[in-house]
Design a protein around this motif. Sequence first.
Motif, PDB file in Angstrom:
ATOM      1  N   VAL A  46       0.855  -1.194   0.000  1.00 40.96           N
ATOM      2  CA  VAL A  46       0.000   0.000   0.000  1.00 40.96           C
ATOM      3  C   VAL A  46       0.889   1.241   0.000  1.00 40.96           C
ATOM      4  O   VAL A  46       1.527   1.555   0.997  1.00 40.96           O
ATOM      5  CB  VAL A  46      -0.937   0.007   1.226  1.00 40.96           C
ATOM      6  CG1 VAL A  46      -1.783   1.285   1.235  1.00 40.96           C
ATOM      7  CG2 VAL A  46      -1.833  -1.229   1.210  1.00 40.96           C
ATOM      8  N   ALA A  47       0.921   1.921  -1.149  1.00 37.77           N
ATOM      9  CA  ALA A  47       1.733   3.131  -1.305  1.00 37.77           C
ATOM     10  C   ALA A  47       0.796   4.311  -1.556  1.00 37.77           C
ATOM     11  O   ALA A  47       0.199   4.415  -2.642  1.00 37.77           O
ATOM     12  CB  ALA A  47       2.709   2.966  -2.466  1.00 37.77           C
ATOM     13  N   PRO A  48       0.631   5.212  -0.583  1.00 38.43           N
ATOM     14  CA  PRO A  48      -0.340   6.309  -0.719  1.00 38.43           C
ATOM     15  C   PRO A  48      -0.144   7.162  -1.965  1.00 38.43           C
ATOM     16  O   PRO A  48      -1.125   7.536  -2.618  1.00 38.43           O
ATOM     17  CB  PRO A  48      -0.108   7.129   0.558  1.00 38.43           C
ATOM     18  CG  PRO A  48       0.432   6.153   1.536  1.00 38.43           C
ATOM     19  CD  PRO A  48       1.263   5.198   0.744  1.00 38.43           C
ATOM     20  N   PHE A  49       1.102   7.472  -2.319  1.00 34.19           N
ATOM     21  CA  PHE A  49       1.330   8.318  -3.492  1.00 34.19           C
ATOM     22  C   PHE A  49       0.810   7.638  -4.758  1.00 34.19           C
ATOM     23  O   PHE A  49       0.183   8.283  -5.614  1.00 34.19           O
ATOM     24  CB  PHE A  49       2.817   8.624  -3.630  1.00 34.19           C
ATOM     25  CG  PHE A  49       3.153   9.465  -4.827  1.00 34.19           C
ATOM     26  CD1 PHE A  49       2.815  10.812  -4.866  1.00 34.19           C
ATOM     27  CD2 PHE A  49       3.791   8.907  -5.923  1.00 34.19           C
ATOM     28  CE1 PHE A  49       3.117  11.587  -5.971  1.00 34.19           C
ATOM     29  CE2 PHE A  49       4.099   9.679  -7.037  1.00 34.19           C
ATOM     30  CZ  PHE A  49       3.765  11.027  -7.061  1.00 34.19           C
ATOM     31  N   ASN A  50       1.052   6.345  -4.884  1.00 33.11           N
ATOM     32  CA  ASN A  50       0.553   5.614  -6.048  1.00 33.11           C
ATOM     33  C   ASN A  50      -0.970   5.580  -6.079  1.00 33.11           C
ATOM     34  O   ASN A  50      -1.584   5.663  -7.148  1.00 33.11           O
ATOM     35  CB  ASN A  50       1.102   4.185  -6.040  1.00 33.11           C
ATOM     36  CG  ASN A  50       2.610   4.144  -6.221  1.00 33.11           C
ATOM     37  OD1 ASN A  50       3.211   5.071  -6.747  1.00 33.11           O
ATOM     38  ND2 ASN A  50       3.223   3.062  -5.770  1.00 33.11           N
ATOM     39  N   ILE A  51      -1.572   5.452  -4.913  1.00 30.44           N
ATOM     40  CA  ILE A  51      -3.034   5.436  -4.834  1.00 30.44           C
ATOM     41  C   ILE A  51      -3.600   6.774  -5.293  1.00 30.44           C
ATOM     42  O   ILE A  51      -4.620   6.832  -6.003  1.00 30.44           O
ATOM     43  CB  ILE A  51      -3.481   5.111  -3.397  1.00 30.44           C
ATOM     44  CG1 ILE A  51      -3.094   3.677  -3.040  1.00 30.44           C
ATOM     45  CG2 ILE A  51      -4.985   5.305  -3.236  1.00 30.44           C
ATOM     46  CD1 ILE A  51      -3.336   3.307  -1.597  1.00 30.44           C
ATOM     47  N   ILE A  52      -2.946   7.871  -4.900  1.00 31.12           N
ATOM     48  CA  ILE A  52      -3.390   9.198  -5.346  1.00 31.12           C
ATOM     49  C   ILE A  52      -3.336   9.304  -6.863  1.00 31.12           C
ATOM     50  O   ILE A  52      -4.267   9.809  -7.513  1.00 31.12           O
ATOM     51  CB  ILE A  52      -2.525  10.293  -4.697  1.00 31.12           C
ATOM     52  CG1 ILE A  52      -2.752  10.346  -3.189  1.00 31.12           C
ATOM     53  CG2 ILE A  52      -2.839  11.662  -5.308  1.00 31.12           C
ATOM     54  CD1 ILE A  52      -1.840  11.302  -2.461  1.00 31.12           C
ATOM     55  N   LEU A  53      -2.238   8.844  -7.458  1.00 30.35           N
ATOM     56  CA  LEU A  53      -2.093   8.898  -8.910  1.00 30.35           C
ATOM     57  C   LEU A  53      -3.201   8.120  -9.611  1.00 30.35           C
ATOM     58  O   LEU A  53      -3.825   8.613 -10.557  1.00 30.35           O
ATOM     59  CB  LEU A  53      -0.729   8.340  -9.320  1.00 30.35           C
ATOM     60  CG  LEU A  53       0.513   9.159  -8.969  1.00 30.35           C
ATOM     61  CD1 LEU A  53       1.768   8.434  -9.443  1.00 30.35           C
ATOM     62  CD2 LEU A  53       0.457  10.545  -9.598  1.00 30.35           C
ATOM     63  N   VAL A  54      -3.450   6.895  -9.141  1.00 25.04           N
ATOM     64  CA  VAL A  54      -4.462   6.057  -9.780  1.00 25.04           C
ATOM     65  C   VAL A  54      -5.852   6.643  -9.573  1.00 25.04           C
ATOM     66  O   VAL A  54      -6.672   6.676 -10.505  1.00 25.04           O
ATOM     67  CB  VAL A  54      -4.399   4.617  -9.239  1.00 25.04           C
ATOM     68  CG1 VAL A  54      -5.493   3.757  -9.855  1.00 25.04           C
ATOM     69  CG2 VAL A  54      -3.039   3.998  -9.541  1.00 25.04           C
ATOM     70  N   LYS A  55      -6.153   7.098  -8.376  1.00 27.72           N
ATOM     71  CA  LYS A  55      -7.468   7.677  -8.082  1.00 27.72           C
ATOM     72  C   LYS A  55      -7.743   8.880  -8.985  1.00 27.72           C
ATOM     73  O   LYS A  55      -8.831   9.009  -9.574  1.00 27.72           O
ATOM     74  CB  LYS A  55      -7.540   8.109  -6.620  1.00 27.72           C
ATOM     75  CG  LYS A  55      -8.815   8.843  -6.231  1.00 27.72           C
ATOM     76  CD  LYS A  55      -8.793   9.212  -4.761  1.00 27.72           C
ATOM     77  CE  LYS A  55     -10.042   9.998  -4.372  1.00 27.72           C
ATOM     78  NZ  LYS A  55     -10.069  11.338  -5.006  1.00 27.72           N
ATOM     79  N   THR A  56      -6.770   9.764  -9.116  1.00 30.89           N
ATOM     80  CA  THR A  56      -6.950  10.948  -9.950  1.00 30.89           C
ATOM     81  C   THR A  56      -7.125  10.565 -11.416  1.00 30.89           C
ATOM     82  O   THR A  56      -7.922  11.168 -12.131  1.00 30.89           O
ATOM     83  CB  THR A  56      -5.741  11.889  -9.803  1.00 30.89           C
ATOM     84  OG1 THR A  56      -5.513  12.142  -8.413  1.00 30.89           O
ATOM     85  CG2 THR A  56      -5.983  13.206 -10.512  1.00 30.89           C
ATOM     86  N   TYR A  57      -6.390   9.546 -11.846  1.00 33.33           N
ATOM     87  CA  TYR A  57      -6.508   9.097 -13.236  1.00 33.33           C
ATOM     88  C   TYR A  57      -7.900   8.521 -13.500  1.00 33.33           C
ATOM     89  O   TYR A  57      -8.536   8.833 -14.519  1.00 33.33           O
ATOM     90  CB  TYR A  57      -5.440   8.046 -13.531  1.00 33.33           C
ATOM     91  CG  TYR A  57      -5.415   7.603 -14.967  1.00 33.33           C
ATOM     92  CD1 TYR A  57      -4.598   8.228 -15.901  1.00 33.33           C
ATOM     93  CD2 TYR A  57      -6.209   6.537 -15.401  1.00 33.33           C
ATOM     94  CE1 TYR A  57      -4.576   7.825 -17.216  1.00 33.33           C
ATOM     95  CE2 TYR A  57      -6.197   6.124 -16.715  1.00 33.33           C
ATOM     96  CZ  TYR A  57      -5.370   6.765 -17.621  1.00 33.33           C
ATOM     97  OH  TYR A  57      -5.366   6.362 -18.930  1.00 33.33           O
ATOM     98  N   ILE A  58      -8.386   7.690 -12.585  1.00 32.45           N
ATOM     99  CA  ILE A  58      -9.708   7.075 -12.763  1.00 32.45           C
ATOM    100  C   ILE A  58     -10.798   8.132 -12.776  1.00 32.45           C
ATOM    101  O   ILE A  58     -11.776   8.030 -13.531  1.00 32.45           O
ATOM    102  CB  ILE A  58      -9.958   6.027 -11.658  1.00 32.45           C
ATOM    103  CG1 ILE A  58      -8.986   4.855 -11.815  1.00 32.45           C
ATOM    104  CG2 ILE A  58     -11.393   5.531 -11.689  1.00 32.45           C
ATOM    105  CD1 ILE A  58      -9.078   3.818 -10.721  1.00 32.45           C
TER     106      ILE A  58
END
Length: 303
Positions: free
Chosen positions: A154-166
């Motif tokens: 679980v990497a928060p920065f990666n989650i932010i990137l994916v969430k914003t992309y979706i």
Amino acid sequence: MTEIERHETTPGEQVFRVFNILFFVVFTLICVYPFYYLIINSVSANNLSAEGLINWLPKHIHFENYVQVLGLSGIGTAALVSLGRTVIGTGLTVIASAFLGYMFTREDLWHRQFWYRFVIITMYFNAGMIPMFITMKNLGLTNTFWVYVLPAIVAPFNIILVKTYIESLPKSLEEAAALDGATTLQTFIHIILPSCTPILATVAIFSAVGQWNSFQDTLLYITDDKLYSLQYLLYQYINQASSLANMVRNGGGVSAVASVAQSQTPTSIRMTVSVVVVLPILFIYPMFQRYFTKGIMLGAVKG
């Protein structure tokens, strides 16, 4: 003919273009030269490399340095550990980032804002090295392969990137899937994942580079030499190379590893080891290059 087609390049624009091209050529050379310097010094005569005489072109090319370094005891096992943690860790991180990023865009997720902030706040606060070690030990992860993988899923920065992309994808995709009777998991697998290739490739690059280059977790959590990562083992060898080479020059004892240092120099050892560590991860970038720029731009934080 339109006004734009009739427009001619002004002298000022020509000067700017020439300056722009020269600037990026110089910038590219500055970025590439350190890698080139490592390679030519690792394949050149060791005595010339140690004297700093290899700067632009290799001299007296040989590959004995690589034969000796790759022949060290434990290198094969350490390479498999690093490869395994990179492949497995990257795969799990990409899947977790994609799923959590998607779930945080679902308005029907229970307390969505709370859970999202709960994950993101870990980017700014952590318990520290000693509490982290105690946690890993209590969980039984020390001296296990999974201590490399599980904490990084679980990497928060990666989650932010994916969430914003979706969030930038058309809502009609999910609506159409819902009308066809697709469940949340089916929508994620068949609709969201295929649409997120650019940002997932970006996350994969970040994760793979981090996993491959990491050696501090080995230093903290691993004492079994069969679980040493390649970076940690080569880091140890770099530190030993200078002392072993000095021992040989001063007429000290010679060990199995010291015999390698005797035919090399600390400089050649450092150069060769650096190339061995860096080259494999460099091959990942060309595979994902076409997705990287698009993914990082569309997945950028909007605020």
